[in-house]
Structure formats: structure tokens, C-alpha cells
Scaffold this motif. Structure first.
Motif, short mmCIF file in Angstrom:
data_model
loop_
_atom_site.label_atom_id
_atom_site.label_comp_id
_atom_site.label_asym_id
_atom_site.label_seq_id
_atom_site.Cartn_x
_atom_site.Cartn_y
_atom_site.Cartn_z
N LEU A 75 0.81 -1.32 -0.08
CA LEU A 75 -0.18 0.00 -0.05
C LEU A 75 0.83 1.27 -0.02
CD1 LEU A 75 -2.88 -1.08 2.42
CD2 LEU A 75 -3.12 -0.78 0.00
N LEU A 76 1.90 1.32 0.70
CA LEU A 76 2.87 2.44 0.72
C LEU A 76 3.63 2.63 -0.44
CD1 LEU A 76 4.51 2.14 4.43
CD2 LEU A 76 3.05 3.71 3.51
N LEU A 77 3.82 1.52 -1.22
CA LEU A 77 4.37 1.82 -2.53
C LEU A 77 3.34 2.32 -3.54
CD1 LEU A 77 6.60 -1.43 -2.81
CD2 LEU A 77 7.44 0.76 -2.57
N VAL A 78 2.13 1.71 -3.40
CA VAL A 78 1.06 2.36 -4.14
C VAL A 78 0.89 3.86 -4.06
CG1 VAL A 78 -1.25 2.28 -4.68
CG2 VAL A 78 -0.03 0.15 -4.87
N VAL A 79 0.87 4.41 -2.67
CA VAL A 79 0.76 5.59 -2.32
C VAL A 79 2.03 6.16 -3.04
CG1 VAL A 79 0.74 7.22 -0.25
CG2 VAL A 79 -0.66 5.14 -0.44
N LEU A 80 3.19 5.97 -2.85
CA LEU A 80 4.26 6.49 -3.29
C LEU A 80 4.40 6.70 -4.77
CD1 LEU A 80 7.13 7.88 -2.46
CD2 LEU A 80 8.10 5.41 -2.98
N GLY A 81 4.03 5.66 -5.57
CA GLY A 81 3.72 5.85 -6.96
C GLY A 81 2.61 6.90 -7.42
N GLY A 82 1.49 6.81 -6.54
CA GLY A 82 0.40 7.72 -6.96
C GLY A 82 0.80 9.47 -6.80
N VAL A 83 1.62 9.46 -5.57
CA VAL A 83 2.09 10.89 -5.09
C VAL A 83 3.24 11.38 -6.31
CG1 VAL A 83 3.54 12.44 -3.67
CG2 VAL A 83 1.56 10.73 -2.67
N THR A 84 3.97 10.29 -6.73
CA THR A 84 4.93 10.82 -7.82
C THR A 84 3.96 11.24 -9.07
OG1 THR A 84 6.63 9.17 -6.72
CG2 THR A 84 6.94 9.97 -8.92
N LEU A 85 3.40 10.57 -9.47
CA LEU A 85 2.59 10.68 -10.69
C LEU A 85 1.89 12.00 -10.60
CD1 LEU A 85 1.10 7.35 -11.80
CD2 LEU A 85 3.17 8.74 -12.74
N PHE A 86 1.26 12.43 -9.51
CA PHE A 86 0.44 13.62 -9.34
C PHE A 86 1.43 14.78 -9.20
CE2 PHE A 86 -0.72 16.80 -6.22
CZ PHE A 86 -2.08 17.38 -6.68
N PHE A 87 2.67 14.64 -8.43
CA PHE A 87 3.53 15.91 -8.62
C PHE A 87 4.22 15.89 -9.98
CE2 PHE A 87 3.58 15.50 -3.98
CZ PHE A 87 3.17 16.94 -3.75
N LEU A 88 4.33 14.93 -10.87
CA LEU A 88 4.96 15.04 -12.19
C LEU A 88 3.89 15.79 -12.98
CD1 LEU A 88 6.66 11.56 -12.70
CD2 LEU A 88 7.84 13.93 -12.53
#
Length: 51
Positions: A32-45
Motif C-alpha cells: 500500500l505504501l508503494l502504491v501511495v508513493l507511486g500515486g504521489v509521484t505521478l501527481f507531482f509530475l
């Protein structure tokens, strides 16, 4: 930039806290933390591209 630093710090704290859980809970929470990290990365990009 400060937002990214705060998010990374909170995720690191979460990864450190996970080591005190049992193995099945660790796997679930790390996924779940990796999914959140990926989502945050995509959001900021995406937000940087739209600027």
C-alpha cells in the motif's frame, strides 16, 4: 519542494514503523505504501507538467 520532502519523511517513518508488525501485515502495508508513493509521484509530475 517542501511538500515533497514532508511526504518522503512521512513515508520513511511509515516504513520504519512497519518493521514492528508481523510478516503478513508488513507485506500488505508495504504494498500500500508503494502504491501511495507511486500515486504521489505521478501527481507531482503531472502538476509540474501543467505549470
Amino acid at each position: 519542494m517542501l511538500k515533497i520532502a514532508v511526504i518522503i519523511a512521512l513515508l520513511l517513518l511509515a516504513f520504519l514503523a512497519v518493521k514492528y508488525l508481523d510478516e503478513t501485515q508488513q507485506k500488505t502495508i508495504i504494498k500500500l505504501l508503494l502504491v501511495v508513493l507511486g500515486g504521489v509521484t505521478l501527481f507531482f509530475l503531472g502538476s509540474e507538467l501543467f505549470r
